[in-house]
Design a protein around this motif. Structure first.
Motif, mmCIF file in Angstrom:
data_model
loop_
_atom_site.group_PDB
_atom_site.id
_atom_site.type_symbol
_atom_site.label_atom_id
_atom_site.label_comp_id
_atom_site.label_asym_id
_atom_site.label_seq_id
_atom_site.Cartn_x
_atom_site.Cartn_y
_atom_site.Cartn_z
ATOM 1 N N MET A 149 19.241 73.603 30.532
ATOM 2 C CA MET A 149 20.575 73.033 30.610
ATOM 3 C C MET A 149 20.843 72.235 29.341
ATOM 4 O O MET A 149 20.000 71.487 28.877
ATOM 5 C CB MET A 149 20.684 72.132 31.840
ATOM 6 N N LEU A 150 22.022 72.426 28.771
ATOM 7 C CA LEU A 150 22.455 71.663 27.603
ATOM 8 C C LEU A 150 23.572 70.725 28.042
ATOM 9 O O LEU A 150 24.619 71.167 28.495
ATOM 10 C CB LEU A 150 22.954 72.591 26.495
ATOM 11 N N ILE A 151 23.316 69.435 27.906
ATOM 12 C CA ILE A 151 24.284 68.396 28.261
ATOM 13 C C ILE A 151 24.677 67.694 26.970
ATOM 14 O O ILE A 151 23.819 67.357 26.155
ATOM 15 C CB ILE A 151 23.666 67.372 29.234
ATOM 16 N N THR A 152 25.969 67.467 26.784
ATOM 17 C CA THR A 152 26.413 66.702 25.622
ATOM 18 C C THR A 152 26.923 65.340 26.073
ATOM 19 O O THR A 152 27.515 65.214 27.141
ATOM 20 C CB THR A 152 27.523 67.430 24.824
ATOM 21 N N VAL A 153 26.668 64.344 25.241
ATOM 22 C CA VAL A 153 27.175 62.988 25.472
ATOM 23 C C VAL A 153 27.897 62.575 24.196
ATOM 24 O O VAL A 153 27.296 62.527 23.122
ATOM 25 C CB VAL A 153 26.047 61.994 25.815
ATOM 26 N N SER A 154 29.178 62.305 24.335
ATOM 27 C CA SER A 154 30.011 61.936 23.196
ATOM 28 C C SER A 154 30.778 60.666 23.518
ATOM 29 O O SER A 154 30.867 60.258 24.676
ATOM 30 C CB SER A 154 31.011 63.059 22.887
ATOM 31 N N ARG A 208 29.585 68.564 29.729
ATOM 32 C CA ARG A 208 30.031 67.698 28.639
ATOM 33 C C ARG A 208 30.497 66.359 29.196
ATOM 34 O O ARG A 208 31.336 66.310 30.090
ATOM 35 C CB ARG A 208 31.187 68.360 27.886
ATOM 36 N N ILE A 209 29.960 65.285 28.622
ATOM 37 C CA ILE A 209 30.258 63.922 29.079
ATOM 38 C C ILE A 209 30.899 63.138 27.935
ATOM 39 O O ILE A 209 30.431 63.196 26.795
ATOM 40 C CB ILE A 209 28.961 63.208 29.527
ATOM 41 N N TRP A 210 31.956 62.392 28.268
ATOM 42 C CA TRP A 210 32.604 61.487 27.314
ATOM 43 C C TRP A 210 32.439 60.069 27.848
ATOM 44 O O TRP A 210 32.781 59.782 28.990
ATOM 45 C CB TRP A 210 34.088 61.818 27.175
ATOM 46 N N LEU A 211 31.891 59.188 27.024
ATOM 47 C CA LEU A 211 31.776 57.769 27.371
ATOM 48 C C LEU A 211 32.741 56.986 26.499
ATOM 49 O O LEU A 211 32.910 57.284 25.317
ATOM 50 C CB LEU A 211 30.346 57.274 27.141
ATOM 51 N N ASP A 212 33.348 55.964 27.081
ATOM 52 C CA ASP A 212 34.296 55.156 26.326
ATOM 53 C C ASP A 212 34.322 53.752 26.916
ATOM 54 O O ASP A 212 33.728 53.492 27.963
ATOM 55 C CB ASP A 212 35.701 55.776 26.390
ATOM 56 N N ALA A 213 34.991 52.870 26.249
ATOM 57 C CA ALA A 213 35.241 51.501 26.707
ATOM 58 C C ALA A 213 36.379 50.971 25.834
ATOM 59 O O ALA A 213 36.596 51.480 24.726
ATOM 60 C CB ALA A 213 33.999 50.625 26.561
ATOM 61 N N PRO A 214 37.100 49.972 26.301
ATOM 62 C CA PRO A 214 38.167 49.406 25.471
ATOM 63 C C PRO A 214 37.611 48.914 24.128
ATOM 64 O O PRO A 214 36.460 48.481 24.032
ATOM 65 C CB PRO A 214 38.683 48.236 26.319
ATOM 66 N N LEU A 215 38.455 48.994 23.109
ATOM 67 C CA LEU A 215 38.045 48.615 21.752
ATOM 68 C C LEU A 215 37.447 47.220 21.704
ATOM 69 O O LEU A 215 36.422 47.003 21.040
ATOM 70 C CB LEU A 215 39.233 48.724 20.789
ATOM 71 N N ASP A 216 38.039 46.246 22.398
ATOM 72 C CA ASP A 216 37.503 44.881 22.358
ATOM 73 C C ASP A 216 36.082 44.812 22.901
ATOM 74 O O ASP A 216 35.232 44.107 22.353
ATOM 75 C CB ASP A 216 38.407 43.927 23.142
ATOM 76 N N VAL A 217 35.806 45.558 23.954
ATOM 77 C CA VAL A 217 34.459 45.585 24.541
ATOM 78 C C VAL A 217 33.479 46.238 23.572
ATOM 79 O O VAL A 217 32.384 45.724 23.330
ATOM 80 C CB VAL A 217 34.470 46.328 25.895
#
Length: 191
Positions: free
Chosen positions: A1-6, A95-104
């Motif tokens: 399995m190939l999982i991407t984290v971006s 495919r996974i996308w991680l994010d958070a608000p710019l201030d954090v």
């Protein structure tokens, strides 16, 4: 399995990808590690190579070509980089996308790099804009288009262990037999 984290800088992608790979007994391949390898191969420090990359687009392209090759050639990998989901394209199983608000994210980076939050916030916003322009120019990728991702998580809402638990559950519950189709990745890879 190939999982991407971006995800953007400070979103927790490196830490999460490493822990996810451990939890699923997969290899972890980091775009940052490959960048450091490229610098070493050419006899530069990472800082020197970073500065050179600002003026020489071939450095980005070399990194991206290597990531795309890994995605095409290897299995049982968590591939992590800002563009991993796009570069892995049809080879990615999840495919996974991680994010958070710019201030954090700015606070996280400032703490990690021992800088002021205000300075880090400004640098991070400028970096994001610059990268978005380059991705569009190089490969016709709109980095803000998250439709290719199977899962997008705001890492500011949960602690790192909870984020990891969500991802392990999502990947563990994934059944290829009931998969009705992933979003296609449309990009022009001009390495």
């Amino acid at each position: 399995m190939l999982i991407t984290v971006s995800g953007p800088p400070g979103s927790g992608k490196s830490t999460t990808a490493s822990k996810l790979a451990d939890a699923l007994d997969l290899d972890h391949v980091s775009g940052g590690d490959i960048f450091r390898e490229l610098a070493d191969e050419r006899g530069y420090t990472t800082l020197e190579f970073n500065k050179l990359a600002e003026e020489d687009d071939q450095i980005d392209r070399d990194l991206d070509r290597r990531l795309r090759s890994i995605a095409a050639e290897r299995e049982d990998v968590v591939l992590e980089s800002r563009l991993a989901g796009w570069l892995a394209g049809e080879h990615a199983d999840f495919r996974i996308w991680l994010d958070a608000p710019l201030d954090v994210r700015a606070e996280r980076i400032a703490e990690r790099e021992d800088k002021s939050v205000a300075e880090t916030r400004e640098e991070t916003a400028a970096r994001q804009g610059s990268e978005a322009d380059r991705y569009r120019e190089y490969y016709d990728i709109d980095i803000t288009d998250l439709t290719i991702y199977d899962l997008s998580v705001n890492t500011a809402r949960w602690n790192a262990d909870s984020v990891l638990e969500m991802l392990v559950t999502a990947v563990g519950d994934y059944d290829p037999a009931t998969d009705e189709g992933k979003y296609p990745v449309e990009a022009t890879y001009d390495f």
